[in-house]
Design a protein around this motif. Structure first.
Motif, PDB file in Angstrom:
ATOM      1  N   ARG A   1      -0.891   3.925 -13.899  1.00  0.00           N
ATOM      2  CA  ARG A   1      -2.161   4.361 -13.536  1.00  0.00           C
ATOM      3  C   ARG A   1      -3.165   3.099 -13.571  1.00  0.00           C
ATOM      4  O   ARG A   1      -4.275   3.329 -13.234  1.00  0.00           O
ATOM      5  CB  ARG A   1      -2.576   5.438 -14.525  1.00  0.00           C
TER       6      ARG A   1
ATOM      7  N   PRO B   1      -3.877   0.816  -9.129  1.00  0.00           N
ATOM      8  CA  PRO B   1      -5.085   0.421  -8.576  1.00  0.00           C
ATOM      9  C   PRO B   1      -5.432  -1.019  -8.271  1.00  0.00           C
ATOM     10  O   PRO B   1      -5.892  -1.263  -7.302  1.00  0.00           O
ATOM     11  CB  PRO B   1      -5.894   0.888  -9.595  1.00  0.00           C
ATOM     12  N   ILE B   2      -4.735  -1.803  -9.243  1.00  0.00           N
ATOM     13  CA  ILE B   2      -5.050  -3.262  -9.118  1.00  0.00           C
ATOM     14  C   ILE B   2      -4.320  -3.862  -8.061  1.00  0.00           C
ATOM     15  O   ILE B   2      -4.791  -4.453  -7.279  1.00  0.00           O
ATOM     16  CB  ILE B   2      -4.561  -3.991 -10.585  1.00  0.00           C
TER      17      ILE B   2
ATOM     18  N   ALA C   1      -3.695  -2.167  -5.121  1.00  0.00           N
ATOM     19  CA  ALA C   1      -4.027  -1.876  -3.947  1.00  0.00           C
ATOM     20  C   ALA C   1      -5.402  -2.630  -3.894  1.00  0.00           C
ATOM     21  O   ALA C   1      -5.448  -3.197  -2.898  1.00  0.00           O
ATOM     22  CB  ALA C   1      -4.564  -0.310  -4.228  1.00  0.00           C
TER      23      ALA C   1
ATOM     24  N   LEU D   1       0.793  -1.207   0.154  1.00  0.00           N
ATOM     25  CA  LEU D   1       0.070   0.005   0.077  1.00  0.00           C
ATOM     26  C   LEU D   1       0.797   1.273   0.095  1.00  0.00           C
ATOM     27  O   LEU D   1       0.499   2.073  -0.606  1.00  0.00           O
ATOM     28  CB  LEU D   1      -0.965  -0.230   1.250  1.00  0.00           C
TER      29      LEU D   1
ATOM     30  N   VAL E   1       1.715   2.174  -3.420  1.00  0.00           N
ATOM     31  CA  VAL E   1       0.637   2.897  -4.149  1.00  0.00           C
ATOM     32  C   VAL E   1       0.659   4.603  -3.748  1.00  0.00           C
ATOM     33  O   VAL E   1       0.546   5.259  -4.464  1.00  0.00           O
ATOM     34  CB  VAL E   1      -0.816   2.494  -3.750  1.00  0.00           C
ATOM     35  N   PHE E   2       0.946   4.887  -2.367  1.00  0.00           N
ATOM     36  CA  PHE E   2       1.041   6.255  -1.916  1.00  0.00           C
ATOM     37  C   PHE E   2       1.909   6.863  -2.793  1.00  0.00           C
ATOM     38  O   PHE E   2       1.904   7.898  -3.208  1.00  0.00           O
ATOM     39  CB  PHE E   2       1.263   6.274  -0.547  1.00  0.00           C
TER      40      PHE E   2
ATOM     41  N   TRP F   1       4.409   5.146   4.351  1.00  0.00           N
ATOM     42  CA  TRP F   1       4.817   6.193   3.619  1.00  0.00           C
ATOM     43  C   TRP F   1       5.864   7.088   4.187  1.00  0.00           C
ATOM     44  O   TRP F   1       6.748   7.510   3.679  1.00  0.00           O
ATOM     45  CB  TRP F   1       3.643   6.745   2.745  1.00  0.00           C
TER      46      TRP F   1
ATOM     47  N   PHE G   1       3.408   6.230  -5.568  1.00  0.00           N
ATOM     48  CA  PHE G   1       2.936   6.517  -6.638  1.00  0.00           C
ATOM     49  C   PHE G   1       1.918   7.671  -6.903  1.00  0.00           C
ATOM     50  O   PHE G   1       2.056   8.528  -7.970  1.00  0.00           O
ATOM     51  CB  PHE G   1       2.324   5.166  -7.594  1.00  0.00           C
ATOM     52  N   LEU G   2       1.235   7.701  -6.155  1.00  0.00           N
ATOM     53  CA  LEU G   2       0.097   8.810  -6.041  1.00  0.00           C
ATOM     54  C   LEU G   2       0.789  10.091  -6.007  1.00  0.00           C
ATOM     55  O   LEU G   2       0.457  11.097  -6.386  1.00  0.00           O
ATOM     56  CB  LEU G   2      -0.703   8.553  -4.935  1.00  0.00           C
ATOM     57  N   GLU G   3       1.718  10.043  -4.999  1.00  0.00           N
ATOM     58  CA  GLU G   3       2.516  11.222  -4.688  1.00  0.00           C
ATOM     59  C   GLU G   3       3.272  11.763  -5.832  1.00  0.00           C
ATOM     60  O   GLU G   3       3.397  13.147  -6.233  1.00  0.00           O
ATOM     61  CB  GLU G   3       3.668  10.934  -3.634  1.00  0.00           C
TER      62      GLU G   3
ATOM     63  N   ARG H   1       3.144  10.334  -9.186  1.00  0.00           N
ATOM     64  CA  ARG H   1       2.559  10.377 -10.330  1.00  0.00           C
ATOM     65  C   ARG H   1       3.068  10.326 -11.607  1.00  0.00           C
ATOM     66  O   ARG H   1       2.962  11.198 -12.470  1.00  0.00           O
ATOM     67  CB  ARG H   1       1.210  11.544 -10.294  1.00  0.00           C
TER      68      ARG H   1
END
Lengths: 143, 510
Positions: free
Chosen positions: B394, B398-399, B401, B218, B221-222, B429, B224-226, B228
C-alpha cells in the motif's frame, strides 16, 4: 466465455486493422510490397489466432466483483485526471494527491495515506528533480 | 587471443569511477526491486530507463546501470522466496521450494548466503558463456541478408510462446498485436501516415517505452488494486535470519550442483523464448532427478536452493547472447534492454560487435564487476534488503505508479503519452487476466519496424518475388526451426507447464 468474447473482439480488431490497412493512401514512391503489405499479414495472423481462441477457449479467469471493478475504474479516472491536471497543478501537488488516493485505496488509513502521498511526492521531487535534474511539470507555485 | 584483448579494453572502459558507481547503484536498486514482490526485473529496468536518459548518460554507462539492475534483480528475487515463501519475481519461484523450508528450520541466513553464492556462480559462468558464444553467433549472423533476418524475427516470435504461455494462439495474438502497434505512424519507406486517424501525436509512432512502462509497471498496480493483499509481509518478522555464513561442508556439497545447473541454465537462457523462469525450473527438476536419493528435496535441501538460483542467474546471462549478437531478445527483461539500446540509437546485432565494440565489451566487463559487487552486497548486507521487504504494497505501489508517470513525463513532457501509458496499463491488466503473455507484445512493438523493413527490402531486391523469403538454405533452416518451435510446445509444452504449475502451487500453499 471470457475467451470467446475476447476472440470476437480480436477478430473485429483484425478486420478493422485490415480495412484501415487497405485504405492507406498509396504514395507516389512505392516499393514492391507497399505500406499496406505487412499490416495485412499482421491482420491475418491476428484474425487466425482470434478464431482459434474462439474455437478453443481456456478456462475463464477469475474476474473481480463489480465493486472491485468500480475500484479499478476509479483508479483509472484518478490517473487520467492526474495526467490532465499535471501541467496546471504542478508536479508536487498533483502527485501528492494521486499517491495518497492510491495508497488509501490499497488499504492505508487516512493519515497514513496522506503521509504516503506527501512523502512519495516530495521524495520523488528531491531525487529526480533536485538531484538528477529531470524536468518535471511546474505548477503555479513553481514546483 | 583476440577475445582477451577485447575484454581488457572492456575493463579499461568499465573501470572508471563513474561507471563503477553506476554499477554499484544498479546492483543495489536491482536487488531491492528483485526482492520486493510485485516488482520484477522487467518492471525494475523499465521504470529506471527514464532515469538513465535524464542523467544524460551515454550508451555504455546507461547499459552498465541497467544491466546491473537486471543482474541485481535476479539475485534479489530469492530473498522474499526464502523468507516469505513469496517469489520476489517469477524466476525465483523454484527457490521457494527448498529455501523457505530451510528458513523455517532456522537456517534462513545459511539459505540466503548459499543462494547468493549459487547466484554468483551461475552469473559468472554465464558471463563467460556470453563471451565465448556471442562472437560465434555473430559470425553466423553476418551471413544474414534481409530474407534471413525476416525469418529470424519470425523464429523469435514463433518460439517465444513456447514455454512462456500455455496457449500458442494467445502468444501469436500478442505478437501480432505488438507488430500491429509498431506499424502506427508514418511509414519509413514511403512517407505515408498509417493508422494515425489524423492524430498528430501518433505520426512518430507509439513510443515503445510508454508501452513497456504501461504494460509492465502500471498493470502491476492495477493487479494490486484488484486484489488488495496488503498482508504479504506478515511472516517476515517471525523468522530469525540466524547465522549468515553456511558451513563449509554445505558449500562443498552443493558445488557440483551449482556447476551443473549453471551450464543448464545458460543453455535455457540462450534459447529464444525460454528465459530465466525455465532456467530455474529445468535446473531444479534436473537436480532433483539426479541427486535426490533420500527425497530431501522440498524439505530444505541446500542443493534445492542452489540449483534454481544458479540456474536462473545463468539463464539471465544466457539471454543476453541472442539480444546482443542477433538483436533478438529472448525474454521480457532483455526486450526492455533492447528498448534502451534502440532509444540510444544503437542497433544490436552482428554489426554492434564491429561498430561499437566499446559498448559490448564495456558491458561484459561491467557484468563481471557487477557480479562481484552483488556477491558483496548480498551476503554481508542481506539484512538490509530483508528490511526493505517490510515495506507494504500500500506504500510501495503508489510509489511505483508515480515513478512510472514521472519517468514517461520526463522523457516527452507530454500529457498525451501519459494517457497512452494509462491505456496500456489497463490493456495489460485485461490481457494478464486472460492469460495473454505480454512479452510478445513488447517484442512486437520493438521489432516490428525492423521486421517490416527487412521483408520489404528482401522482396524489393528480388523484384517483387515473394518466394525469395524461402529460397536460400539459411532461410529454410530458420523457418524449419521456427515451425518446429511453434508446434513442439503444442505437443510437450502443456506437460512441462502443468508440472511447473503444480510445483508452484506446492510452493505457495503452506
Amino acid at each position: 466465455m471470457s475467451d470467446r468474447i475476447f476472440g470476437v473482439v480480436g477478430l473485429l480488431l483484425a478486420i478493422g486493422f485490415a480495412l484501415a490497412a487497405l485504405n492507406i493512401e498509396e504514395s507516389f514512391l512505392s516499393d514492391a510490397v507497399g505500406p499496406s503489405g505487412f499490416p495485412l499479414i499482421v491482420a491475418a495472423v491476428l484474425a487466425l489466432s482470434s478464431i482459434v481462441i474462439v474455437v478453443k477457449p481456456d478456462r475463464a479467469p477469475h474476474w473481480p466483483s463489480l465493486g472491485r471493478l468500480a475500484e479499478l475504474l476509479a483508479a483509472v479516472v484518478v490517473m487520467v485526471l492526474y495526467a490532465e491536471l499535471l501541467p496546471t497543478l504542478g508536479f508536487v501537488i498533483a502527485t501528492a494527491f494521486a499517491a495518497a488516493y492510491l495508497s488509501w485505496r490499497l488499504g492505508s488509513g487516512i493519515l497514513a495515506s496522506i503521509l504516503t502521498g506527501i512523502g512519495s511526492s516530495v521524495g520523488i521531487y528531491v531525487i529526480f528533480h533536485l538531484i538528477f535534474g529531470l524536468s518535471l511539470a511546474r505548477g503555479p507555485l513553481g514546483f | 587471443m583476440e577475445t582477451f584483448a577485447n575484454l581488457a579494453d572492456g575493463f579499461a572502459i568499465a573501470l572508471t569511477w563513474n561507471n563503477l558507481w553506476l554499477a554499484l547503484l544498479g546492483c543495489f536498486l536491482g536487488t531491492i526491486m528483485g526482492a520486493l514482490p510485485g516488482l520484477g526485473p522487467s518492471n525494475g529496468v523499465a521504470i529506471l530507463i527514464p532515469l538513465a536518459f535524464t542523467m544524460g548518460l551515454g550508451a555504455t554507462p546507461s547499459l552498465i546501470l541497467l544491466t546491473s539492475v537486471y543482474y541485481g534483480a535476479m539475485y534479489g528475487g530469492r530473498i522474499s522466496s526464502i523468507l516469505l515463501n513469496i517469489p520476489g519475481d517469477e524466476p525465483a519461484m523454484m527457490t521457494c521450494l527448498d529455501g523457505h523450508p530451510m528458513a523455517k528450520n532456522g537456517l534462513a541466513g545459511a539459505a540466503l548466503s548459499l543462494s547468493g553464492i549459487a547466484s554468483f556462480v551461475g552469473a559468472f559462468i554465464a558471463t563467460w558463456g556470453l563471451i565465448l558464444l556471442a562472437p560465434q553467433l555473430v559470425k553466423i549472423a553476418l551471413l544474414f541478408g534481409p530474407a534471413e533476418y525476416f525469418a529470424l524475427f519470425a523464429l523469435a516470435f514463433m518460439t517465444l510462446g513456447g514455454v512462456s504461455s500455455t496457449n500458442q494462439a494467445k502468444s501469436a495474438f500478442a505478437a501480432a498485436l505488438g507488430l500491429g502497434l509498431a506499424t502506427i505512424g508514418v511509414d519509413t519507406q514511403t512517407g505515408v501516415p498509417r493508422f494515425t486517424f489524423g492524430e498528430v501525436h501518433l505520426y512518430d509512432g507509439l513510443d515503445f517505452l510508454v508501452a513497456i512502462v504501461g504494460l509492465f509497471a502500471l498493470s502491476e498496480v492495477f493487479i494490486f488494486l484488484e486484489e488488495r493483499h496488503g498482508s504479504a509481509n506478515a511472516d517476515a518478522k517471525k523468522l530469525t535470519i540466524g547465522k549468515l555464513y553456511p558451513p563449509l561442508s554445505m558449500i562443498k556439497q552443493t558445488i557440483p550442483t551449482m556447476l551443473r545447473t549453471s551450464v543448464l541454465g545458460f543453455i535455457a537462457g540462450v534459447l529464444p523464448g525460454a528465459g530465466a523462469s525455465l532456467g530455474s525450473f529445468i535446473s531444479y527438476s534436473f537436480e532433483k532427478r539426479l541427486v535426490d536419493k533420500d527425497n530431501t528435496f522440498g524439505t530444505g535441501d541446500p542443493r534445492g536452493v542452489a540449483a534454481p538460483e544458479a540456474g536462473n542467474n545463468a539463464a539471465a546471462g544466457g539471454a543476453l547472447v541472442p539480444m546482443l549478437a542477433l538483436g533478438v531478445p529472448g525474454s521480457g527483461t532483455t526486450a526492455v534492454l533492447l528498448a534502451v539500446l534502440l532509444s540510444l540509437n544503437i542497433t544490436p546485432g552482428p554489426l554492434l560487435f564491429s561498430e561499437n565494440p566499446d559498448v559490448v565489451w564495456g558491458l561484459i566487463a561491467a557484468l563481471f564487476i557487477a557480479n562481484f559487487m552483488l556477491l558483496a552486497l548480498n551476503i554481508p548486507m542481506v539484512g538490509l534488503f530483508t528490511r526493505v521487504l517490510l515495506v507494504p504494497p500500500r506504500i510501495l505501489m503508489p510509489i511505483v505508479a508515480m515513478v512510472s508517470f514521472v519517468g514517461i513525463y520526463g522523457i516527452s513532457g507530454s500529457t498525451f503519452d501519459l494517457l497512452v501509458m494509462i491505456a496500456f496499463g489497463v490493456m495489460g491488466w485485461v490481457l494478464r487476466k486472460l492469460d495473454v503473455p505480454l512479452v510478445p507484445i513488447i517484442l512486437g512493438t520493438l521489432l516490428g519496424n525492423a521486421m517490416e523493413n527487412n521483408l520489404r527490402r528482401a522482396i524489393t531486391i528480388d523484384n517483387g518475388n515473394w518466394w525469395t523469403l524461402i529460397d536460400s538454405p539459411l532461410t529454410i533452416i530458420l523457418w524449419s526451426i521456427a515451425i518446429v518451435g511453434f508446434i513442439l510446445p503444442l505437443v510437450i509444452g502443456r506437460r512441462v507447464k502443468s508440472r511447473m504449475r503444480r510445483d508452484e502451487e506446492g510452493a505457495l500453499q503452506d
